[in-house]
Design an enzyme around this catalytic site. Sequence first.
Site, short mmCIF file in Angstrom:
data_model
loop_
_atom_site.label_atom_id
_atom_site.label_comp_id
_atom_site.label_asym_id
_atom_site.label_seq_id
_atom_site.Cartn_x
_atom_site.Cartn_y
_atom_site.Cartn_z
N LYS A 28 0.85 -1.20 0.00
CA LYS A 28 0.00 0.00 0.00
C LYS A 28 0.89 1.25 0.00
O LYS A 28 2.08 1.16 0.25
CB LYS A 28 -0.94 -0.01 1.21
CG LYS A 28 -1.88 -1.23 1.24
CD LYS A 28 -3.04 -1.14 0.24
CE LYS A 28 -3.62 -2.48 -0.11
NZ LYS A 28 -4.70 -2.96 0.71
C1 LIG Z 1 -5.83 -3.92 0.97
C2 LIG Z 1 -7.27 -3.64 0.98
C3 LIG Z 1 -8.11 -4.03 2.04
C4 LIG Z 1 -7.72 -4.96 3.15
O1 LIG Z 1 -6.57 -4.73 3.80
P1 LIG Z 1 -5.73 -5.91 4.52
O2 LIG Z 1 -4.74 -5.11 5.28
O3 LIG Z 1 -5.13 -6.75 3.45
O4 LIG Z 1 -6.66 -6.67 5.40
C5 LIG Z 1 -9.43 -3.61 2.03
N1 LIG Z 1 -9.93 -2.89 1.01
C6 LIG Z 1 -9.17 -2.52 -0.04
C7 LIG Z 1 -9.79 -1.71 -1.11
C8 LIG Z 1 -7.83 -2.89 -0.10
O5 LIG Z 1 -7.09 -2.53 -1.16
#
Ligand SMILES: *Cc1c(COP(=O)(O)O)cnc(C)c1O
Length: 376
Positions: free
Chosen positions: A190
């Site tokens: 991210k």
């Molecule tokens: C990455 C992501 C999540 C979930 O996050 P995790 O940390 O992997 O549990 C939820 N929504 C979106 C749109 C994402 O890109």
Amino acid sequence: MNAHSTVPFVDLSIQWNQIRSSVLPDMERLFEASAFCLGPWAKDFEQRIAEYLGVRHAVAVSSGSAALHVAVIAAGIVPGDKVLVPTHTFIGTVWGLIYAGAIPVFCDVEPGAGTIDVRDAESKLDEKVKAIIPVHLYGQPADMAAVLDFARRHKLLVIEDVAQAIGARYDGQSLGSLGDFGCFSFYPGKNLGAAGEGGLVVTNDDRSADAMRALRDHGQAQRYVHQMIGYNYRMDGIQALVLGHKLAHLDDWTNQRRQIALRYAEGLAGLPLTLPEIVHGDHVFHLYVVRTQQRDALKGYLEGHGVQTGLHYPIPLHKQPCFADMATAQGRFPVAEEYAGTVLSLPVFAGLTPDQQDRVIDAVRSFFERGDENGR
Ligand SMILES: *Cc1c(COP(=O)(O)O)cnc(C)c1O
């Protein structure tokens, strides 16, 4: 430049090289303090990120999915309630409401931004619907004016999924601070990524913040007094430490992503390819997603020419096997299905060099300029 090395989809070692000299000595202090689960580093990170986002409370948790789960519970959503969600998103958007016994009501997305289509959401409203989760997909805000107006008219709670859009602003405010809750993921890839898993919920509501602090820590506000059914969703101290050091670089890294997007927009202009549009005011380019009917051929061609790509996302939620029996998955979602069949994500990350950017642009251009060979 090495013409034969692959352009990676993402390279996190570049971030590490920028933070290692400050992280390593701080990590020694953390180990000496044995501050492994929440602790002072997490508290410090919560304060700094709350300030960065302009919110009263930031609650550090163990993932973005955990963030969405505690937000849904704090929102008072109970089994049988319904929650409006876009069908074109990562599945992590809906796990939390499903764990809480709620039903996702899948909605189509807008043709330009790929974010929730509020008119479709409105057509699916009934008395069981309690909340809406706009997803700021790829780093671009959903149409928050429409979402907030709709939510106000129907007394719905707004839980923003900001997993892909940390630092993006809407109408001068940070995403995550506009709704009742803002949920972030710090999965390593991210825009702000931990050295493992991590997440965050923000809110301006004091009672919800207290509830979420207890929920993430076995339901206790006071040690060994469990006021509610809780979870172990605590953030690791090490993750908070790494995130704290990275937060200082986030705006710089976001600007680099925006510069790359500008360069791609120039370099890829004029091709039979739909480029990302900035529809709702801002974009932090977590992903640079182009669209073409020749997606699979283009993906194969790029991979053969040393450019890694991604698919975000090839199967909309209403078509996922785990939701096959769900009534709310049975509708028509033409825009989301078009996205699923045509999207292709090109490399975009802080540290992607101009040479690498050119190699991406040249490879895409040469695919479309090969004439009949490309099977059109
Ligand atoms: C990455 C992501 C999540 C979930 O996050 P995790 O940390 O992997 O549990 C939820 N929504 C979106 C749109 C994402 O890109």
